[in-house]
Enzyme design. Structure first.
Site, mmCIF file in Angstrom:
data_model
loop_
_atom_site.group_PDB
_atom_site.id
_atom_site.type_symbol
_atom_site.label_atom_id
_atom_site.label_comp_id
_atom_site.label_asym_id
_atom_site.label_seq_id
_atom_site.Cartn_x
_atom_site.Cartn_y
_atom_site.Cartn_z
ATOM 1 N N ASN A 52 40.291 36.299 53.479
ATOM 2 C CA ASN A 52 39.386 37.228 54.149
ATOM 3 C C ASN A 52 39.128 36.844 55.598
ATOM 4 O O ASN A 52 38.726 37.686 56.402
ATOM 5 C CB ASN A 52 38.063 37.316 53.382
ATOM 6 C CG ASN A 52 38.151 38.263 52.212
ATOM 7 O OD1 ASN A 52 37.951 39.458 52.354
ATOM 8 N ND2 ASN A 52 38.483 37.725 51.037
ATOM 9 N N LYS A 175 40.451 27.346 43.421
ATOM 10 C CA LYS A 175 39.885 28.687 43.519
ATOM 11 C C LYS A 175 40.817 29.639 42.783
ATOM 12 O O LYS A 175 41.995 29.763 43.142
ATOM 13 C CB LYS A 175 39.738 29.125 44.976
ATOM 14 C CG LYS A 175 39.131 30.527 45.085
ATOM 15 C CD LYS A 175 39.217 31.097 46.490
ATOM 16 C CE LYS A 175 38.637 32.528 46.472
ATOM 17 N NZ LYS A 175 38.916 33.267 47.716
#
Length: 311
Positions: A52, A175
């Protein structure tokens, strides 16, 4: 700098977006406003240069600048927020260099995708060798980043993640943006949280992830509603699961809506509802104008933002 064998602390981590001016130069003013809002919301840490954050669109000097700027903002805030810095590249040599630069700029952990440019050659042994060699020379503890959508479909399984953690003491987390709850459960059941942190990588399975042993969440939606993410964790830890589940239901719908707008949409949401930044992304990504963020598709976003502003 943290102990190389200690995983990131439990909590909410925001993969921070990078705001740009109309000429695509870095908009430090908007980035500062954004990070200050996140810190005031009580997040545990910030992921700088994740997907992002448009890490692939930033040059090396810009990466260093943003990590150092974030560290300065954290210091000024009086908070103890963690910085996890994206340091991914397709060669061991470049990853090690990226990690060294990130460490010098103030990062606490390095987030590393598997190499994926020659995807057909990236067998399980090759990927394992990549991570172990990086770990052997890394200036920071490593968080593995499993996101098939940005890694040519490469999806690390729980066996490989657990093997890497067992063989390298400074590989301390993962993650899981793959969204595989079973994988998260297997990893958390195999490795103690004092040694390894498995993170749900999306808001849409945050609460199920916590039940399965997630170390919190790393969530793009936390750019928009950081307080709400912190509240879900508070409710979960307090045993108020039904209240947490009600919020989770709204977050799952909002996360899906935000995904349809892409990275630009995350930034445009900050512009529309919090008054800073713009949806500008670096080309070739498409920019979502604030005027396009209307209609039924944003109803779920409006619902979570109303909850955010009530906290």
């Amino acid at each position: 700098m943290v102990d190389a064998t200690i995983p990131p602390p439990f909590g909410v981590y925001t993969p921070v977006v990078a705001f740009f001016n109309e000429d695509e130069s870095i908009d430090l003013d908007s980035i500062s406003q954004h990070i200050q809002r996140l810190l005031q919301s009580g997040v545990t840490g910030l992921v700088i240069h994740g997907s992002n954050g448009e890490a692939t669109h930033l040059i090396s000097d810009e990466r260093i600048q943003l990590i150092a700027h974030t560290r300065s903002l954290i210091k000024d805030s009086g908070k103890n927020a963690i910085i996890i810095a994206g340091c991914s590249a397709n060669s061991v040599r470049e990853v090690i260099q990226n990690i060294k630069l990130a460490a010098n700029a103030g990062a606490d952990y390095a987030l590393i995708l598997p190499p994926s440019y020659w995807a057909a050659a990236m067998s399980k042994p090759v990927i394992k060798s990549f991570y172990l060699e990086v770990a052997s020379k890394s200036a920071l503890p490593i968080v593995i980043y499993n996101f098939p959508g940005v890694a040519s479909g490469i999806d690390l399984d729980s066996d490989l993640v657990c093997d890497l953690a067992s063989e390298a003491s400074n590989i301390v987390g993962v993650k899981l943006t793959c969204g595989n709850l079973g994988k998260l459960q297997r990893i958390s059941a195999s490795l103690p949280q004092t040694r390894f942190a498995a993170f749900a990588g999306k808001a849409d399975f945050m609460l199920p992830g916590l039940v399965a042993g997630s170390n919190g969440v790393i969530s793009a939606l936390a750019n928009v509603t950081p307080k709400l993410h912190v509240e879900v964790i508070r409710l979960y830890k307090a045993g108020e699961v039904e209240k947490a589940r009600a919020i989770q239901a709204e977050m799952a719908k909002a996360d899906w809506a935000l995904l349809k707008f892409g990275i630009s949409g995350v930034k445009t949401a900050c512009q529309k509802w919090f008054g800073y930044g713009s949806g500008r992304v670096r080309k070739p990504l498409p920019t979502i104008d604030v005027a396009a963020m209307t209609g039924s598709i944003v109803a779920s976003l409006e619902a979570v933002i109303a909850l955010e502003k009530s906290l």
